[in-house]
Design a protein around this motif. Structure first.
Motif, PDB file in Angstrom:
ATOM      1  N   CYS A 136       0.845  -1.192   0.000  1.00  0.00           N
ATOM      2  CA  CYS A 136       0.000   0.000   0.000  1.00  0.00           C
ATOM      3  C   CYS A 136       0.883   1.246   0.000  1.00  0.00           C
ATOM      4  N   TYR A 137       0.346   2.315  -0.574  1.00  0.00           N
ATOM      5  CA  TYR A 137       1.087   3.579  -0.704  1.00  0.00           C
ATOM      6  C   TYR A 137       0.155   4.677  -0.209  1.00  0.00           C
ATOM      7  N   ALA A 138       0.166   4.893   1.095  1.00  0.00           N
ATOM      8  CA  ALA A 138      -0.830   5.756   1.726  1.00  0.00           C
ATOM      9  C   ALA A 138      -0.339   7.187   1.872  1.00  0.00           C
ATOM     10  N   LYS A 139      -1.233   8.131   1.600  1.00  0.00           N
ATOM     11  CA  LYS A 139      -0.949   9.517   1.957  1.00  0.00           C
ATOM     12  C   LYS A 139      -0.974   9.615   3.478  1.00  0.00           C
ATOM     13  N   CYS A 140      -0.021  10.347   4.044  1.00  0.00           N
ATOM     14  CA  CYS A 140       0.010  10.412   5.512  1.00  0.00           C
ATOM     15  C   CYS A 140       0.042  11.837   6.044  1.00  0.00           C
ATOM     16  N   ASP A 141      -0.469  12.789   5.254  1.00  0.00           N
ATOM     17  CA  ASP A 141      -0.620  14.131   5.794  1.00  0.00           C
ATOM     18  C   ASP A 141      -1.683  14.117   6.892  1.00  0.00           C
ATOM     19  N   HIS A 142      -1.324  14.672   8.046  1.00  0.00           N
ATOM     20  CA  HIS A 142      -2.206  14.734   9.218  1.00  0.00           C
ATOM     21  C   HIS A 142      -2.636  13.341   9.699  1.00  0.00           C
ATOM     22  N   LEU A 143      -1.811  12.348   9.437  1.00  0.00           N
ATOM     23  CA  LEU A 143      -2.102  10.988   9.888  1.00  0.00           C
ATOM     24  C   LEU A 143      -2.091  10.927  11.412  1.00  0.00           C
ATOM     25  N   SER A 144      -3.020  10.164  11.977  1.00  0.00           N
ATOM     26  CA  SER A 144      -3.049   9.979  13.429  1.00  0.00           C
ATOM     27  C   SER A 144      -3.567   8.590  13.751  1.00  0.00           C
ATOM     28  N   ALA A 145      -3.189   8.105  14.927  1.00  0.00           N
ATOM     29  CA  ALA A 145      -3.646   6.787  15.371  1.00  0.00           C
ATOM     30  C   ALA A 145      -5.147   6.781  15.610  1.00  0.00           C
ATOM     31  N   GLU A 146      -5.702   7.939  15.953  1.00  0.00           N
ATOM     32  CA  GLU A 146      -7.132   8.021  16.237  1.00  0.00           C
ATOM     33  C   GLU A 146      -7.960   7.941  14.957  1.00  0.00           C
ATOM     34  N   LYS A 147      -7.547   8.682  13.914  1.00  0.00           N
ATOM     35  CA  LYS A 147      -8.339   8.742  12.689  1.00  0.00           C
ATOM     36  C   LYS A 147      -8.109   7.546  11.768  1.00  0.00           C
ATOM     37  N   GLU A 148      -6.859   7.095  11.660  1.00  0.00           N
ATOM     38  CA  GLU A 148      -6.529   6.011  10.735  1.00  0.00           C
ATOM     39  C   GLU A 148      -5.599   5.006  11.420  1.00  0.00           C
ATOM     40  N   PRO A 149      -6.122   4.269  12.398  1.00  0.00           N
ATOM     41  CA  PRO A 149      -5.273   3.384  13.199  1.00  0.00           C
ATOM     42  C   PRO A 149      -4.591   2.276  12.404  1.00  0.00           C
ATOM     43  N   GLU A 150      -5.276   1.726  11.390  1.00  0.00           N
ATOM     44  CA  GLU A 150      -4.689   0.627  10.621  1.00  0.00           C
ATOM     45  C   GLU A 150      -3.449   1.092   9.867  1.00  0.00           C
ATOM     46  N   ILE A 151      -3.540   2.265   9.241  1.00  0.00           N
ATOM     47  CA  ILE A 151      -2.397   2.800   8.498  1.00  0.00           C
ATOM     48  C   ILE A 151      -1.295   3.233   9.460  1.00  0.00           C
ATOM     49  N   PHE A 152      -1.669   3.887  10.537  1.00  0.00           N
ATOM     50  CA  PHE A 152      -0.690   4.354  11.526  1.00  0.00           C
ATOM     51  C   PHE A 152       0.132   3.182  12.067  1.00  0.00           C
ATOM     52  N   ASP A 153      -0.544   2.077  12.372  1.00  0.00           N
ATOM     53  CA  ASP A 153       0.142   0.916  12.943  1.00  0.00           C
ATOM     54  C   ASP A 153       0.981   0.162  11.915  1.00  0.00           C
ATOM     55  N   ALA A 154       0.706   0.393  10.625  1.00  0.00           N
ATOM     56  CA  ALA A 154       1.470  -0.295   9.574  1.00  0.00           C
ATOM     57  C   ALA A 154       2.845   0.325   9.363  1.00  0.00           C
ATOM     58  N   ILE A 155       3.067   1.498   9.919  1.00  0.00           N
ATOM     59  CA  ILE A 155       4.347   2.191   9.727  1.00  0.00           C
ATOM     60  C   ILE A 155       5.320   1.711  10.803  1.00  0.00           C
ATOM     61  N   ARG A 156       6.054   0.660  10.449  1.00  0.00           N
ATOM     62  CA  ARG A 156       6.988   0.021  11.376  1.00  0.00           C
ATOM     63  C   ARG A 156       8.164  -0.532  10.579  1.00  0.00           C
ATOM     64  N   PHE A 157       8.951  -1.421  11.181  1.00  0.00           N
ATOM     65  CA  PHE A 157      10.125  -1.926  10.475  1.00  0.00           C
ATOM     66  C   PHE A 157       9.729  -2.535   9.126  1.00  0.00           C
ATOM     67  N   GLY A 158      10.443  -2.132   8.080  1.00  0.00           N
ATOM     68  CA  GLY A 158      10.148  -2.581   6.728  1.00  0.00           C
ATOM     69  C   GLY A 158       9.353  -1.573   5.930  1.00  0.00           C
ATOM     70  N   SER A 159       8.639  -0.686   6.627  1.00  0.00           N
ATOM     71  CA  SER A 159       7.869   0.358   5.947  1.00  0.00           C
ATOM     72  C   SER A 159       8.791   1.499   5.526  1.00  0.00           C
ATOM     73  N   LEU A 160       8.296   2.301   4.618  1.00  0.00           N
ATOM     74  CA  LEU A 160       9.062   3.428   4.090  1.00  0.00           C
ATOM     75  C   LEU A 160       8.242   4.701   4.227  1.00  0.00           C
ATOM     76  N   LEU A 161       8.827   5.716   4.844  1.00  0.00           N
ATOM     77  CA  LEU A 161       8.208   7.042   4.879  1.00  0.00           C
ATOM     78  C   LEU A 161       8.925   7.921   3.867  1.00  0.00           C
ATOM     79  N   GLU A 162       8.145   8.597   3.040  1.00  0.00           N
ATOM     80  CA  GLU A 162       8.698   9.386   1.943  1.00  0.00           C
ATOM     81  C   GLU A 162       8.379  10.863   2.160  1.00  0.00           C
ATOM     82  N   ASN A 163       9.447  11.670   2.300  1.00  0.00           N
ATOM     83  CA  ASN A 163       9.322  13.129   2.422  1.00  0.00           C
ATOM     84  C   ASN A 163       8.547  13.578   3.660  1.00  0.00           C
TER      85      ASN A 163
END
Length: 523
Positions: free
Chosen positions: A265-292
């Motif tokens: 998955c290639y998710a936009k993460c502007d204003h990302l939070s655990a409250e609003k988008e917990p599944e995406i927030f929790d997916a950002i861990r070892f092996g994931s890539l944050l871009e810019n």
């Protein structure tokens, strides 16, 4: 492995594990860091979004009559392509380290594309390992020659003196050679969308509908397709803890059901939070890539609210990082189809039920807004029509994809088709406000549990859509957007203005078609 391209001296790393790619990124690349949650943070440099105006397709006798030439699919000569390829190869030959990733596109074995990516940045290699399907050891040993090759030399500028090249950036695709050349852009998304474009050419030739959409599956096996451009909510709304995720962006619908093209998955993460988008927030861990994404210099905690680099901040992660993902990423035929539109004018209702004729009309029209950051030069939402909700990636005429969708709707007449506005209400951009994500989720929940189709509907004037009088957990007054405007006369003018835009746009695509009768009517 790369001798056929004249690459002899570089140290070649083949399908490295993420842990080693991390090490290389930290050792050899500026602005690479490990975040507090274990993700790798990287920079794409000057280009932080796709460059659609720099995309070219080689004009070749075999595919010339298939391609819908125009502002999206701009022709390039074979000679210019070969010059670009040589520029890319000369750059790659000079590198000390080359990363090669052999992957698959498409979870359906009979439709699978073998893809080889050749690049010089570990960041790009990690992106590829996340976004495509990684072969097993046995599959890798038998991989053989690839069906398609990406030469990513994004750090090297294109030559504007080459015929057909109009800037320092060039993204050129050769459908016959199945080769993609990337020059002048290090934005990783160019690779995934390049392969998506290839699939949008190959699959319709097999009578398979390729779609720019997310897909999820309910616990009872019901399937929902969500079509929409970047920024309309495909990834966010498909990541539902109560449903199995098939994929968030690119799919194909064939005779046996639906399959994901990608492995991540290639998710936009502007204003990302655990409250609003917990599944995406929790997916950002070892092996994931944050871009810019901006990090705190001391704690390495991402600041998702800091958009000083770009509004198009992104997270790339393996689909298995979503707890509810279904792997292999295949499912059955659709029960609901949702068109997501980000209406920057605040005219469209939060949800409308479409007839089959209206479904075809709005699929071909693809009305939405280009959201800031997803393309170079887009600073604020701008109304646009993107056929099939993915015109930048479609090779054939939109009518080709619409005919394939029509076949599915005829074969499965119980499918319900909905238009959901995730854009503005109470006024256009700058005056109104974005429709609440909470309310949009409640609407989609009502679609999934079957309660929405049983509600009472009324006619939405001019566009003649059916809008519900009530939806569970959604304020009834927002369901008719006219009620949300302070000045209703201004709303009526805006609605007529958008209606005329629809009518004028459809004339360009298929003037005189019976499908046009499903569009808006201006007295």
């Amino acid at each position: 492995m790369l001798n056929e391209y004249g690459i002899y001296d570089a140290e070649v790393f083949h399908n490295l594990l993420p842990s080693i790619l991390y090490e290389h990124a930290i050792l050899y690349e500026k602005n690479s860091n490990i975040t507090d949650s274990g993700a790798l943070s990287a920079s794409s440099g000057a280009k932080t979004g796709r460059s659609p105006k720099d995309k070219r397709i080689v004009k070749h006798p075999e595919s010339e009559n298939d391609v819908n030439w125009g502002d999206v699919n701009i022709p390039l000569t074979e000679e210019s392509f070969q010059i670009n390829k040589q520029i890319a190869l000369e750059y790659l030959k000079k590198q000390k380290r080359i990363y090669v990733y052999d992957v698959f596109a498409g979870w359906e074995k009979s439709c699978q594309l073998k893809v080889r990516v050749i690049c010089s940045r570990p960041y790009h290699a990690l992106f590829v390992s996340n976004m495509f399907i990684i072969p097993t050891k046995e599959e890798l040993a038998q991989f053989g020659d690839p069906d398609c090759v990406i030469f990513n030399a994004g750090a090297e500028s294109a030559d504007e003196n080459v015929s057909g090249v109009t800037s320092k950036t060039s993204i050129c695709l050769n459908l016959e050679r199945k080769e993609l050349i990337i020059l002048g852009s290090e934005y990783a998304g160019e690779m995934k969308k390049g392969i998506f474009t290839v699939m949008n050419y190959l699959m319709p030739k097999k009578n398979i509908l390729s779609m720019h959409c997310s897909v999820n599956e309910g616990l009872k096996g019901d399937v929902t397709i969500l079509l929409g451009l970047s920024g309309t909510g495909k990834t966010t709304l498909s990541a539902d803890p109560n449903r199995k995720l098939i994929g968030d962006d690119e799919h194909c619908w064939h005779d046996e059901g639906i399959f994901n093209i990608e492995g991540g998955c290639y998710a936009k993460c502007d204003h990302l939070s655990a409250e609003k988008e917990p599944e995406i927030f929790d997916a950002i861990r070892f092996g994931s890539l944050l871009e810019n994404v901006v990090l705190d210099p001391v704690t390495r905690i991402p600041d998702y609210n800091d958009l000083s680099i770009t509004e198009n901040t992104r997270a790339s992660y393996n689909i298995e990082y979503i707890k509810s993902a279904k792997v292999p990423c295949v499912t059955s035929h659709a029960n609901n189809i949702i068109f997501l539109t980000c209406d920057a004018f605040g005219v469209f209702p939060p949800v409308s039920l479409l007839t089959s004729e209206q479904a075809m009309y709005y699929f071909i029209s693809g009305y939405t807004a280009k959201v800031s950051g997803t393309e170079v030069g887009v600073k604020e939402p701008t109304a646009t029509f993107s056929a099939c909700f993915g015109a930048p990636f479609m090779v054939f005429s939109p009518i080709k994809y619409a005919e394939l969708l029509s076949q599915k709707l005829e074969k499965f007449p119980k499918i319900k088709t909905w238009l959901i506005n995730t854009g503005w209400t109470g006024g256009g951009f700058g005056e109104g406000q974005r429709i609440s994500l909470k309310h949009t989720r409640s609407i989609i929940d009502a679609i999934h549990d079957g309660s929405l189709k049983d509600e009472t509907f009324k006619n939405f004037d001019v566009f003649n859509l059916k809008i519900p009088l009530q939806v569970k957990n959604v304020p009834s007054e927002i369901l008719d957007p006219r009620n949300c405007w302070k000045n209703r006369e201004e709303y009526d003018l805006s609605r007529r203005k958008i209606a005329k835009m629809f009518i004028d746009n459809f004339k360009k695509i298929q003037e005189g078609s019976h499908i046009a009768q499903a569009g808006p009517v201006i007295d």
